[in-house]
Design a protein around this motif. Structure first.
Motif, short mmCIF file in Angstrom:
data_model
loop_
_atom_site.label_atom_id
_atom_site.label_comp_id
_atom_site.label_asym_id
_atom_site.label_seq_id
_atom_site.Cartn_x
_atom_site.Cartn_y
_atom_site.Cartn_z
N GLY A 55 9.88 45.09 40.83
CA GLY A 55 9.51 45.39 42.22
C GLY A 55 9.22 46.88 42.42
O GLY A 55 8.25 47.25 43.09
N ILE A 56 10.07 47.73 41.83
CA ILE A 56 9.88 49.18 41.97
C ILE A 56 8.57 49.61 41.29
O ILE A 56 7.76 50.35 41.87
CB ILE A 56 11.08 49.95 41.38
N VAL A 57 8.37 49.13 40.06
CA VAL A 57 7.15 49.50 39.31
C VAL A 57 5.91 48.98 40.04
O VAL A 57 4.91 49.69 40.17
CB VAL A 57 7.22 48.93 37.87
N TYR A 58 6.01 47.75 40.53
CA TYR A 58 4.86 47.16 41.24
C TYR A 58 4.48 48.01 42.46
O TYR A 58 3.31 48.32 42.67
CB TYR A 58 5.21 45.74 41.66
N LEU A 64 17.62 57.43 41.23
CA LEU A 64 17.98 56.29 42.07
C LEU A 64 17.49 54.97 41.46
O LEU A 64 18.22 53.98 41.45
CB LEU A 64 17.40 56.45 43.47
N ALA A 65 16.26 54.97 40.95
CA ALA A 65 15.69 53.73 40.40
C ALA A 65 16.50 53.27 39.19
O ALA A 65 16.90 52.10 39.09
CB ALA A 65 14.22 53.95 40.03
N TRP A 81 16.27 63.94 52.78
CA TRP A 81 16.51 63.05 51.63
C TRP A 81 16.55 61.61 52.09
O TRP A 81 16.04 60.72 51.40
CB TRP A 81 17.83 63.44 50.94
N LEU A 82 17.14 61.38 53.25
CA LEU A 82 17.21 60.02 53.77
C LEU A 82 15.80 59.52 54.14
O LEU A 82 15.44 58.39 53.82
CB LEU A 82 18.13 59.98 55.01
N ALA A 83 15.01 60.39 54.77
CA ALA A 83 13.65 60.01 55.15
C ALA A 83 12.80 59.67 53.93
O ALA A 83 11.89 58.84 54.00
CB ALA A 83 13.00 61.13 55.95
N LEU A 84 13.12 60.32 52.81
CA LEU A 84 12.37 60.06 51.57
C LEU A 84 12.53 58.61 51.11
O LEU A 84 11.66 58.06 50.43
CB LEU A 84 12.89 61.02 50.48
N LEU A 85 13.65 58.00 51.52
CA LEU A 85 13.93 56.62 51.10
C LEU A 85 13.28 55.59 52.01
O LEU A 85 13.43 54.39 51.78
CB LEU A 85 15.44 56.38 51.07
N LYS A 86 12.55 56.04 53.03
CA LYS A 86 11.94 55.12 54.01
C LYS A 86 12.98 54.14 54.55
O LYS A 86 12.92 52.93 54.27
CB LYS A 86 10.77 54.37 53.38
N ALA A 108 14.28 54.02 46.29
CA ALA A 108 13.62 54.73 45.18
C ALA A 108 12.12 54.45 45.19
O ALA A 108 11.30 55.36 44.98
CB ALA A 108 14.24 54.30 43.86
N ALA A 109 11.77 53.18 45.44
CA ALA A 109 10.33 52.82 45.50
C ALA A 109 9.65 53.61 46.63
O ALA A 109 8.53 54.11 46.46
CB ALA A 109 10.18 51.32 45.72
#
Lengths: 43, 314
Positions: free
Chosen positions: B139-142, B116-117, B30-35, B75-76
């Motif tokens: 920023g997230i959408v972009y 999260l987003a 789960w942490l890795a998913l967040l980069k 989240a991005a």
């Protein structure tokens, strides 16, 4: 489809861990929103 | 409601389905998913934007704002991995990611990213202001849609366009403190925007075969190493000019200006060595690896100098 005892134990352990994680996140959210409220009132 | 413990033999179909829905992924996945490495850069640049702003935010709200920006960046990253799971599985550098490796179900990852987003944007709006929250949402959408879905698979300029997504955090940090976006946060945006191409193209030069294998049109794959080196040099020149600009414009002091000039000189030297290099074997690309490593240090020192100049020096 049936479970072996090991599969069942693994499933129950995973479910327990997830439930604990969700409880911790919810408790942290309560503290977070409390902190925001205090911060905004004293800002 | 009491939950019923499924029987070992002949467990009910619903319980078996529930077991399947509970992935075997642990917290590291789960942490890795967040980069987390990308997240750490976002946190650092957002904190710098917030601290360099002329308005001081209540420390508690500042900490919440940084946390919200970190979660939003995470989240991005999760959206990005959800969209690119297939591509990631074909590249050696990314094949071990939790979605690419199949340790995490795609629907769980997507739900995680959405929660999260929404949580991060809402929290930032409550803790600071709507301008900062809107910038975080943008920023997230972009990053998730404009960059990952639309442009990354279509154009060799993907890194340039993607750089804009990474450039949001200092502007969000600044807006969280001031509720406004002025020339200084725009310059900070431009610094990260112009820093991204030389940083990633230096990396892309020595992992080009991986990108080619995955079918991603990175500049070294589509236009060759010589053109990539030329563009690295051009962006390095623009980066150093913009990074020093706050000093003559009166937006930052001499400490920042001289630090930016010194760091920029080293950046130009390394970029020039890359520009002059003609090596095509990835493993022998020492100049490119040196520029990639230095570019990370450069950004941290530059933003650190900005905060020191704004907050702690006369």
């Amino acid at each position: 489809m049936t479970w072996t005892p090991d599969q069942l134990e693994a499933f129950l352990a995973r479910r327990r861990r997830r439930n604990v994680a969700i409880a911790v996140v919810l408790a942290l959210l309560v503290m977070l929103f409390y902190a925001i409220t205090i911060g905004r009132m004293s800002a | 409601m009491a939950s019923r413990r499924p029987d070992v033999a002949g467990a009910p179909a619903a319980a078996v389905a529930a077991a399947g829905a509970l992935s075997a992924a642990d917290w590291r996945d789960w942490l890795a998913l967040l980069k987390p490495r990308v997240m750490s850069l976002a946190v650092f640049s957002a904190a710098c934007g917030l601290l360099a702003a002329p308005v001081s935010l209540h420390p508690l709200l500042a900490a919440v704002a940084i946390l919200a920006i970190a979660v939003g960046a995470g989240a991005a990253g999760a959206f990005n991995q959800w969209i690119e799971a297939d591509t990631d599985s074909r590249m050696r550098r990314t094949a071990a990611r939790p979605l690419a490796a199949g340790r995490l179900p795609a629907d769980e990852a997507l739900a995680f990213a959405v929660i999260l987003a929404v949580g991060a944007v809402t929290t930032l709006a409550l803790a600071t202001n709507l301008v900062a929250a809107a910038l975080l949402a943008a920023g997230i959408v972009y990053y998730a849609l404009v960059y990952t879905v639309w442009l990354k698979p279509r154009t060799p300029q993907n890194i340039v366009i993607g750089g804009a997504a990474g450039a949001f955090p200092p502007v969000i940090g600044w807006a969280a403190a001031t509720g406004d976006v002025t020339l200084m946060p725009v310059l900070l945006f431009l610094v990260i925007f112009l820093w991204t191409p030389p940083h990633f193209w230096a990396l892309a030069l020595f992992v080009a075969p991986d990108y080619a294998k995955a079918g991603i049109p990175m500049l070294p794959v589509t236009h060759g190493t010589a053109e990539t080196r030329r563009q690295i040099w051009a962006y390095a020149l623009a980066l150093v000019a913009v990074s020093v600009a706050p000093w003559p414009l009166g937006l930052a002091g001499a400490v920042y200006g001289l630090t930016a000039a010194g760091l920029g000189a080293v950046f130009l030297l390394l970029a020039w060595r890359v520009r002059r290099s003609t090596i095509t074997e990835p493993r022998a690309m020492a100049e490119e690896k040196a520029l990639f490593r230095y570019s990370i240090l450069y950004l941290f020192l530059l933003f650190g100098a900005l905060v020191a100049d704004a907050r702690w020096l006369p």
